[in-house]
Scaffold this motif. Structure first.
Motif, PDB file in Angstrom:
ATOM      1  N   VAL A 149      37.086  -1.283  55.961  1.00 55.31           N
ATOM      2  CA  VAL A 149      36.462  -0.183  56.684  1.00 55.31           C
ATOM      3  C   VAL A 149      34.965  -0.158  56.374  1.00 55.31           C
ATOM      4  N   PHE A 150      34.607  -0.465  55.132  1.00 50.06           N
ATOM      5  CA  PHE A 150      33.182  -0.538  54.787  1.00 50.06           C
ATOM      6  C   PHE A 150      32.470  -1.621  55.607  1.00 50.06           C
ATOM      7  N   ARG A 151      33.095  -2.777  55.758  1.00 48.80           N
ATOM      8  CA  ARG A 151      32.465  -3.837  56.567  1.00 48.80           C
ATOM      9  C   ARG A 151      32.356  -3.420  58.037  1.00 48.80           C
ATOM     10  N   ASN A 152      33.360  -2.678  58.523  1.00 47.60           N
ATOM     11  CA  ASN A 152      33.266  -2.178  59.909  1.00 47.60           C
ATOM     12  C   ASN A 152      32.025  -1.320  60.094  1.00 47.60           C
ATOM     13  N   LEU A 153      31.817  -0.410  59.155  1.00 50.37           N
ATOM     14  CA  LEU A 153      30.663   0.482  59.267  1.00 50.37           C
ATOM     15  C   LEU A 153      29.365  -0.301  59.122  1.00 50.37           C
ATOM     16  N   SER A 154      29.345  -1.277  58.236  1.00 52.18           N
ATOM     17  CA  SER A 154      28.142  -2.091  58.034  1.00 52.18           C
ATOM     18  C   SER A 154      27.785  -2.869  59.289  1.00 52.18           C
ATOM     19  N   LEU A 155      28.812  -3.345  59.964  1.00 49.60           N
ATOM     20  CA  LEU A 155      28.610  -4.143  61.177  1.00 49.60           C
ATOM     21  C   LEU A 155      27.806  -3.369  62.214  1.00 49.60           C
ATOM     22  N   GLU A 156      27.933  -2.059  62.170  1.00 44.63           N
ATOM     23  CA  GLU A 156      27.224  -1.221  63.146  1.00 44.63           C
ATOM     24  C   GLU A 156      25.809  -0.853  62.708  1.00 44.63           C
ATOM     25  N   GLN A 157      25.425  -1.196  61.483  1.00 48.08           N
ATOM     26  CA  GLN A 157      24.069  -0.901  61.016  1.00 48.08           C
ATOM     27  C   GLN A 157      23.132  -1.967  61.572  1.00 48.08           C
ATOM     28  N   PRO A 158      22.079  -1.577  62.263  1.00 50.53           N
ATOM     29  CA  PRO A 158      21.202  -2.573  62.901  1.00 50.53           C
ATOM     30  C   PRO A 158      20.637  -3.597  61.912  1.00 50.53           C
ATOM     31  N   GLU A 159      20.350  -3.169  60.672  1.00 53.10           N
ATOM     32  CA  GLU A 159      19.753  -4.127  59.727  1.00 53.10           C
ATOM     33  C   GLU A 159      20.810  -4.949  58.981  1.00 53.10           C
ATOM     34  N   VAL A 160      22.068  -4.720  59.239  1.00 55.12           N
ATOM     35  CA  VAL A 160      23.115  -5.522  58.579  1.00 55.12           C
ATOM     36  C   VAL A 160      23.834  -6.398  59.607  1.00 55.12           C
TER      37      VAL A 160
ATOM     38  N   ASN B  80      45.213   3.800  36.447  1.00 54.99           N
ATOM     39  CA  ASN B  80      45.561   4.947  35.601  1.00 54.99           C
ATOM     40  C   ASN B  80      45.153   6.302  36.191  1.00 54.99           C
ATOM     41  N   GLY B  81      45.379   6.485  37.487  1.00 56.24           N
ATOM     42  CA  GLY B  81      45.063   7.783  38.104  1.00 56.24           C
ATOM     43  C   GLY B  81      43.587   8.014  38.377  1.00 56.24           C
ATOM     44  N   LYS B  82      42.775   6.975  38.276  1.00 59.42           N
ATOM     45  CA  LYS B  82      41.345   7.082  38.573  1.00 59.42           C
ATOM     46  C   LYS B  82      40.988   6.035  39.639  1.00 59.42           C
ATOM     47  N   VAL B  83      39.896   6.260  40.362  1.00 50.37           N
ATOM     48  CA  VAL B  83      39.496   5.337  41.429  1.00 50.37           C
ATOM     49  C   VAL B  83      38.249   4.576  41.003  1.00 50.37           C
ATOM     50  N   ILE B  84      38.204   3.284  41.293  1.00 50.80           N
ATOM     51  CA  ILE B  84      37.018   2.468  41.035  1.00 50.80           C
ATOM     52  C   ILE B  84      36.530   1.937  42.376  1.00 50.80           C
ATOM     53  N   TYR B  85      35.308   2.291  42.760  1.00 48.85           N
ATOM     54  CA  TYR B  85      34.704   1.736  43.973  1.00 48.85           C
ATOM     55  C   TYR B  85      33.750   0.617  43.551  1.00 48.85           C
ATOM     56  N   VAL B  86      33.873  -0.524  44.200  1.00 54.41           N
ATOM     57  CA  VAL B  86      33.104  -1.713  43.812  1.00 54.41           C
ATOM     58  C   VAL B  86      32.155  -2.036  44.972  1.00 54.41           C
ATOM     59  N   LEU B  87      30.910  -1.548  44.863  1.00 56.96           N
ATOM     60  CA  LEU B  87      29.968  -1.601  45.988  1.00 56.96           C
ATOM     61  C   LEU B  87      28.931  -2.712  45.807  1.00 56.96           C
ATOM     62  N   PRO B  88      28.305  -3.118  46.904  1.00 58.10           N
ATOM     63  CA  PRO B  88      27.218  -4.094  46.838  1.00 58.10           C
ATOM     64  C   PRO B  88      26.007  -3.524  46.101  1.00 58.10           C
TER      65      PRO B  88
ATOM     66  N   LEU C 299      25.486   4.010  52.473  1.00 65.38           N
ATOM     67  CA  LEU C 299      26.488   4.016  53.543  1.00 65.38           C
ATOM     68  C   LEU C 299      27.877   4.319  52.978  1.00 65.38           C
ATOM     69  N   ALA C 300      28.257   3.596  51.930  1.00 64.06           N
ATOM     70  CA  ALA C 300      29.597   3.773  51.354  1.00 64.06           C
ATOM     71  C   ALA C 300      29.764   5.177  50.786  1.00 64.06           C
ATOM     72  N   MET C 301      28.761   5.657  50.071  1.00 61.22           N
ATOM     73  CA  MET C 301      28.875   6.994  49.466  1.00 61.22           C
ATOM     74  C   MET C 301      28.992   8.066  50.547  1.00 61.22           C
ATOM     75  N   GLU C 302      28.115   8.009  51.535  1.00 66.42           N
ATOM     76  CA  GLU C 302      28.072   9.082  52.535  1.00 66.42           C
ATOM     77  C   GLU C 302      29.247   9.047  53.511  1.00 66.42           C
ATOM     78  N   GLN C 303      29.605   7.840  53.921  1.00 64.62           N
ATOM     79  CA  GLN C 303      30.613   7.745  54.986  1.00 64.62           C
ATOM     80  C   GLN C 303      32.047   7.632  54.452  1.00 64.62           C
ATOM     81  N   LEU C 304      32.236   7.074  53.266  1.00 62.49           N
ATOM     82  CA  LEU C 304      33.601   6.776  52.818  1.00 62.49           C
ATOM     83  C   LEU C 304      33.991   7.427  51.496  1.00 62.49           C
ATOM     84  N   ILE C 305      33.096   7.432  50.531  1.00 67.29           N
ATOM     85  CA  ILE C 305      33.500   7.892  49.201  1.00 67.29           C
ATOM     86  C   ILE C 305      33.464   9.412  49.102  1.00 67.29           C
TER      87      ILE C 305
END
Ligand SMILES: [Mg+2]
Ligand SMILES: [Mg+2]
Ligand SMILES: [Mg+2]
Ligand SMILES: [Mg+2]
Lengths: 180, 180, 180, 180, 180, 180
Positions: free
Chosen positions: B117-128, B143-151, B159-165
């Motif tokens: 889903v992150f790549r989908n959103l990136s695909l729509e960014q003009p500079e990406v 262990n009940g916690k989430v790890i986000y592994v971002l570029p 983008l990831a923080m605002e749109q997905l996380i």
């Protein structure tokens, strides 16, 4: 696969026979206690199968239990009349959600693009948007039959059935059963 | 998971506690040499966490080193106050990019839809646009916690923080911590 | 990878050298019988490589045979002049489609986002739409070279070449060959 | 697990309940044709279970068919009276041998040492010796029950039952069902 | 590797530096409650390291907890003085046994023969015999260092240290650190 | 596989055709520089093949290079006259040892017991003993042919050829080529 999608769709079977399986511990418990069960996602799947001119061979309701999910899917695939199995439920991230992990273990081949394309379509739904990444919906092939593994939400089932399954399932059956 | 996303979001924790980890050998070397370090992607993550009404428990900067990445993430997860870890950097295709491969080895479960889903959103960014396929960004559960592994790019983190996380992390925590 | 995509693209090699491999048992049989062979998808790939100012080092046609696919790809990568291999065909769900499974076995690293982004773009093509999930197209890296594994349809090859490969392949080569 | 094997064996259940499944297309065909079927390996398993003071809950004969093997094993595990499933057949290298690959897909955990220790013992049998490496016999755990996946040869079944299964199965059940 | 084992052993480092980690929830709880803890398997490992002329850099005691096991092993490997880590405990089949699965996730390479050869030797011990298949003991390589993952029984630790680790660990370090 | 090993051996082909591949960067460099090359392990394999009444179809010498190993093995398997490929070298733990990892990527099926039984036999050799766990020797099946992946030591090749390969390779070919 070098022919056009159009040609393939023309060769696809005109009527496809489905088996619908709802995976939900809460609805299963109600059923066990003889209480009335409303299975909205199962009903959505069944309605859309009928309305699209396809056929329902059977339906079952199982809890989020690895062995009962396996049994339901294996029995459905062993049924000679069944072309396609659709499951609904257990594709998310609660600890009890195990449908995807369970069925991946028995796929001959995973249709790895299905879940991705489904999440793309979900992302565009105003009431889902970013929640689209919380689904592990997928599909796979066993023994010349297709298994679609959908979320438990009726809207998700509707989206997958209308946009992805009904338009392409005959095409996919044609491909996996082709002999050259 | 058969209830609506809306209901789930209502049950989600109101404030989520983050630990931010920047993975960058160049910035780490500067830090080791006591030179001033500008960590733009880390700063973007921290700003958005605060502005969204959530909390930052801690921050660290590590090089593209398997063991130091593991140590930073394990320490963050072991911290009782932390709900979510966000890493930034090392998700691409240079030989030194190893964050995704390293963290996949310790996930209890991968949130396989996140990267897609992150790549989908990136695909729509003009500079990406087409460069969206050059990222292996992903997410996982330990262990009940989430790890986000971002570029490592500040725009990707934004983008990831605002749109997905920020929109879904409370929802996801609610799901992975639910007991039924 | 913390620099901008723009900067990376500036560092990318100006001319990239391709090897094109068509995987098709039917065209291969014709070739074996000395009949005229029209290889539309191969031709599309070659045209677009030339028109974009890049170079073709060689071309081969192989059947849907695990060992002959491996041989063709290994030989192409061993050719010092080759930067990138593009295969076309065998990425679908007929029992004879084995290109993706075969080449995954020898990738040093999979470019896991490529197939997903390609399916996103396919989904928007009016003549593909939902059929986009029936492709397993992918890409991978072996020894500092990129292998793109495309479907056999000329339209799919055109889409992938124009939208994803030509715009980013130099960028990707720059990344995988960088030494820091 | 820091206590002694001796102590563990003392805590093991005194009587263990087995379900025996023979996997053999040739014997299954005979059965389908109502011809007399001699199932020597199944008989050896059953004899040794009884003679060792354990119990047989049931028996089935299935062909070398992924779905029928899955169905037989899932049904056996779902039977509340069953502690242990023993399959015999389909662990070799003919193209029809698929028992190991099929059952690995549904194990919660593989008992990875079982096959190795079994091959060690086989290597010492004068009539097996080097042929010991031609077996993929294994074992696994599903839902607090043990599945032993043995070769189709009566001698192999005898060796595994006498030397490995009967002496340790109670011990293993005790371990996998322990709550601390 | 075409030279003889004899030559390799001559090139091996004369003194090897070990870090010993005991994995045991029961002993860890005692330690947390300030009660006296007898860690027999840890003591056996330490004694044999000293008696063989090697060195102990450190020791820690952790519970059967994925994150605390990871933290202990990562810290030990990050210690520049450490060549080899030996863990003891958590390699069996109780639900709390997770050491093997946890550490496999971070190995650069598994020494896949170690567990097999260890089980072979166990099989010949009169007090173990068939119970040898109930251990998942293994070993792996991370960053030029070796991690041995042993059972929690003192006899198992003694067997592995005397027969497999002390005789070969210098040889293995020499191999994994060789540059040609 | 329910018939006896004795019967199977009787059905096995009387003469088996081998292709021998030595994997050694040092010997390959000598060959490239036109210096005399002594390839003791290759010679041992060839001698034993001839002495046992089998046939050698060809031989090649390649460096520890993923692509050249793949090319040599794929070419050998594509040779219609070849039944069996034996490689020697690159199965240990130096960073350049990659033969096992490379060939596993292309096996249709791994003969998972081969490496284990080979290590058992090595353990009993006085000059190997505990060093037996330092080998990843294995075997696999591709397209009805067997590939044995042996260490580079002449003694190891002798042991594997005499004790495991020559006695069983005809038997294994019979099994993998059987049609029922
Ligand atoms: Mg084709
Ligand atoms: Mg549910
Ligand atoms: Mg970076
Ligand atoms: Mg059989």
């Amino acid at each position: 696969m070098s022919h056009s999608h159009k040609e393939h769709r023309e060769h696809a079977p005109k009527e496809v026979s489905f088996f619908v399986i709802t995976v939900s511990s809460s609805r299963y418990s109600k059923m066990q206690r003889k209480e009335p069960v409303i299975d909205e996602s199962g009903d959505v799947a069944k309605d859309l199968i009928i309305k699209s001119g396809n056929k329902i061979i059977g339906y079952s309701l199982v809890p989020d239990n690895k062995l009962l999910i396996l049994k339901a899917v294996v029995d459905a695939i062993l049924n000679d009349k069944v072309d396609v199995v659709v499951t609904s439920g257990g594709t998310g991230f609660t600890p009890s959600d195990i449908t995807v992990e369970t069925l991946r273990g028995i796929f001959d081949r995973e249709v790895e693009g299905f879940g991705q394309v489904f999440r793309n379509l979900s992302l565009e739904q105003p009431e889902v948007k970013s929640a689209s990444y919380l689904s592990k919906a997928t599909a796979g092939i066993i023994n010349g039959k297709v298994i679609y593994v959908l979320p438990g939400s009726p809207d998700a089932v509707k989206l997958a059935m209308e946009q992805l399954i009904i338009p392409e399932v005959g095409h996919l059956l044609y491909l996996i059963r082709s002999t050259t």
